[in-house]
Design a protein around this motif. Structure first.
Motif, PDB file in Angstrom:
ATOM      1  N   ASP A 158       0.765  -1.276  -0.039  1.00 20.61           N
ATOM      2  CA  ASP A 158      -0.075  -0.095  -0.061  1.00 20.61           C
ATOM      3  C   ASP A 158       0.676   1.205  -0.206  1.00 20.61           C
ATOM      4  O   ASP A 158       1.447   1.629   0.864  1.00 20.61           O
ATOM      5  N   GLY A 159       0.680   2.056  -1.052  1.00 13.82           N
ATOM      6  CA  GLY A 159       1.304   3.338  -0.979  1.00 13.82           C
ATOM      7  C   GLY A 159       2.936   3.286  -1.604  1.00 13.82           C
ATOM      8  O   GLY A 159       3.550   4.140  -1.913  1.00 13.82           O
ATOM      9  N   ASP A 170      -4.289   2.308  -1.390  1.00 14.45           N
ATOM     10  CA  ASP A 170      -4.559   1.371  -0.028  1.00 14.45           C
ATOM     11  C   ASP A 170      -5.528   0.651  -0.073  1.00 14.45           C
ATOM     12  O   ASP A 170      -6.654   0.921  -0.255  1.00 14.45           O
ATOM     13  N   LEU A 171      -5.219  -0.825  -0.135  1.00 13.89           N
ATOM     14  CA  LEU A 171      -6.399  -1.867  -0.289  1.00 13.89           C
ATOM     15  C   LEU A 171      -7.235  -1.995   0.609  1.00 13.89           C
ATOM     16  O   LEU A 171      -8.563  -2.679   0.642  1.00 13.89           O
ATOM     17  N   LEU A 172      -6.878  -1.251   2.037  1.00 16.32           N
ATOM     18  CA  LEU A 172      -8.062  -1.378   3.216  1.00 16.32           C
ATOM     19  C   LEU A 172      -8.950  -0.335   2.693  1.00 16.32           C
ATOM     20  O   LEU A 172     -10.421  -0.949   2.853  1.00 16.32           O
ATOM     21  N   ILE A 173      -8.385   0.569   2.239  1.00 23.60           N
ATOM     22  CA  ILE A 173      -9.598   1.701   2.053  1.00 23.60           C
ATOM     23  C   ILE A 173     -10.164   1.281   0.734  1.00 23.60           C
ATOM     24  O   ILE A 173     -11.708   1.521   0.278  1.00 23.60           O
ATOM     25  N   GLU A 174      -9.573   0.638  -0.378  1.00 24.00           N
ATOM     26  CA  GLU A 174     -10.355   0.342  -1.700  1.00 24.00           C
ATOM     27  C   GLU A 174     -11.373  -0.906  -1.200  1.00 24.00           C
ATOM     28  O   GLU A 174     -12.213  -0.754  -1.779  1.00 24.00           O
ATOM     29  N   ALA A 186     -11.990  -8.064   3.024  1.00 20.84           N
ATOM     30  CA  ALA A 186     -11.087  -8.928   2.058  1.00 20.84           C
ATOM     31  C   ALA A 186     -12.012 -10.212   1.388  1.00 20.84           C
ATOM     32  O   ALA A 186     -12.192 -10.267   0.120  1.00 20.84           O
ATOM     33  N   LYS A 187     -12.770 -10.522   2.415  1.00 13.90           N
ATOM     34  CA  LYS A 187     -13.770 -11.739   2.077  1.00 13.90           C
ATOM     35  C   LYS A 187     -15.174 -11.244   1.442  1.00 13.90           C
ATOM     36  O   LYS A 187     -15.744 -11.818   0.557  1.00 13.90           O
ATOM     37  N   SER A 188     -15.326  -9.940   1.721  1.00 12.31           N
ATOM     38  CA  SER A 188     -16.590  -9.447   1.028  1.00 12.31           C
ATOM     39  C   SER A 188     -16.371  -8.679  -0.114  1.00 12.31           C
ATOM     40  O   SER A 188     -17.585  -8.470  -1.001  1.00 12.31           O
ATOM     41  N   LEU A 235      -5.802 -10.702  -0.211  1.00 13.27           N
ATOM     42  CA  LEU A 235      -5.653  -9.358  -1.545  1.00 13.27           C
ATOM     43  C   LEU A 235      -4.118  -9.294  -1.673  1.00 13.27           C
ATOM     44  O   LEU A 235      -3.851  -9.343  -2.968  1.00 13.27           O
ATOM     45  N   ALA A 236      -3.288  -9.658  -0.728  1.00 15.63           N
ATOM     46  CA  ALA A 236      -1.762  -9.546  -1.164  1.00 15.63           C
ATOM     47  C   ALA A 236      -1.590 -10.701  -2.177  1.00 15.63           C
ATOM     48  O   ALA A 236      -0.688 -10.628  -2.889  1.00 15.63           O
TER      49      ALA A 236
END
Length: 471
Positions: A10-11, A17-21, A53-55, A93-94
């Protein structure tokens, strides 16, 4: 033996950022479950990342990857170095990113109850490679503990403060992207503020354009509407990131391509809207603030769901244009007439359909037969959209013609019969607009096209001249 190269995600590897995405994707797909992430967060950040990530359903192939970091990875692979992806994003996701790129030997990521960030990431890397046994690519202050245990530190787009704090023996500073002001001007689509000239239509129609007090209020309203509109443009881009990244031109916008961090845009949206309303309450009538609120709520509804509904989307767009005229009436304390509302509704519906036709024509020319991403139309709908749009434009000319026969017009114009000449001018402009759209020569936003196209500007000048002569 070559030192491994460890790369943050991320970044660093991606300009996002995958958390925000994943959170944005969750809101897009399951808006009624907006409380679920908060419940997951009560169980810890790792649980939140796992739930999202699962949703979510993120297409990792469209993420904004940093070409400079990819070049460093490629150089490391050519030197037979082990390349590791180490990230605080969830393992699910990673792994998808690693599989897509095919350049990593292993992945270290958040899993179970372990949020792999800062010191925990450092500890995992030191346990695996030893102190100073690896090089690390990162981008934020959260990476400082990792850099401290790395041999060489690579800083991706660092702030001057971060660069000063990171005192590695050997470091490489990667600088990418254009100036911040330039990126934000493009992301906020300041050029689209030209649409807000519609706020001055009631002032021109009432023939009071040269009154200094009203003109000042109009300029303030223009600025506040622009500020609110820019915030909603950012919000629309945030909600439409996946579709924009698949679009030929929209993917180059600062948000889809990652030149502006998603978190910064998330902060800018409420800040811009709050500032617009605060200034509206201080300097303009309350009914202008009410019109601005309706515009804002309708834009949010359009961004979240209405733009995916066939015909509802274009009617909403025409309403958003018309609200600008209504807001101008309220800001300036002028009279709102039936004729003004009827004319604006039909002509802006025609222009909204122009916008959809241009998008569908592009998909049709690329050979697509499926529904346009994020919209409710198929390329096969082109002929029907053209029929509806042309008819709506002609009805707006009919409304204008009927307006010239009203008795009230004699209070404003000495020679109202001259207004008839505005009808063929409008017929020409609407017809030309649709012909250019049919040929694929139309800008995706017809209102912006109208204020930048020389023939449209000349037609507008003649249109105004007709009303001046009639006066």
């Amino acid at each position: 033996m070559h030192r491994p190269l460890v790369v943050d995600l991320d970044g660093s590897l991606i300009r996002s950022d995958l958390l925000i995405e994943s959170a944005l994707d969750f809101v897009r797909q399951q808006p009624l479950r907006f409380m679920s992430p908060l419940l997951w967060l009560t169980e810890g950040k790792a649980r939140l990342k796992e739930g999202l990530a699962k949703s979510c359903d993120i297409d990792v192939s469209t993420l904004p990857y940093n070409d400079d970091v990819l070049a460093i990875i490629e150089e490391a692979r050519e030197g037979n170095r082990e390349v590791v992806l180490a990230t605080a994003s969830h393992q699910l996701l990673a792994d998808q990113v690693a599989e897509h790129l095919g350049v990593f030997d292993s992945v270290i990521a958040t899993h179970d109850d372990t949020n792999m960030s800062a010191h925990k990431k450092r500890d995992a890397l030191v346990e695996r490679f030893g102190e100073a046994g690896f090089d690390y690519v990162g981008d934020t202050e959260a990476d400082l503990p990792v850099w401290a245990s790395a041999c060489n530190a690579y800083l991706v787009d660092p702030s001057s403060r971060l660069e000063a704090r990171c005192r590695a023996d050997s470091k490489t500073v990667i600088r990418t992207g254009s100036g911040a002001a330039r990126k934000w001007i493009k992301a906020m689509r300041v050029h689209q503020w030209a649409k807000n000239l519609l706020l001055f239509v009631p002032l021109v129609a009432s023939q009071r354009l040269m009154e200094p007090g009203l003109l000042t209020d109009g300029i303030i309203a223009f600025f506040l509407f622009g500020l609110c509109a820019s915030a909603t443009y950012l919000m629309n881009d945030l909600l439409d990131l996946p579709n924009d990244r698949l679009h030929e031109t929209k993917r180059l916008r600062p948000l889809p391509d990652g030149r502006i961090p998603v978190i910064h845009a998330l902060l800018a949206v409420p800040l811009g809207i709050a500032m617009a309303f605060l200034l509206a309450f201080l300097f303009l009538p309350l009914n202008f603030a009410a019109a601005l609120a309706v515009y804002c709520m309708l834009t949010v509804a359009y961004s979240v769901t209405l733009k995916r509904r066939m015909m509802v989307d274009v009617i909403t767009l025409s309403l958003l244009y018309t609200i600008r005229i209504v807001a101008g009436v309220f800001a300036l304390g002028l009279e709102l007439t039936f004729w003004m509302l009827a004319f604006s509704m039909f002509i802006f519906l025609s222009l909204a359909l122009v916008k959809r036709y241009a998008e569908l024509l592009e998909a049709h020319n690329q050979g697509s037969l499926s529904k346009t991403p994020g919209r409710g139309y198929y390329p096969s709908d082109l002929s029907m959209i053209a029929s509806l749009g042309g008819a709506s434009g002609m009805i707006s000319v009919l409304v204008l013609a009927m307006y010239t026969q009203q008795e009230s017009i004699y209070r404003l114009y000495s020679n109202p019969e001259f207004i008839w000449f505005s009808c063929p001018l409008l017929l020409f402009w609407i017809g030309r607009t649709w012909m250019l759209t049919h040929r694929g020569e139309m800008h995706e936003d017809p209102v912006f096209f109208a204020v930048t196209d020389r023939i449209s500007i000349a037609t507008g000048v003649l249109f105004g001249l007709v009303f001046w002569i009639a006066r």
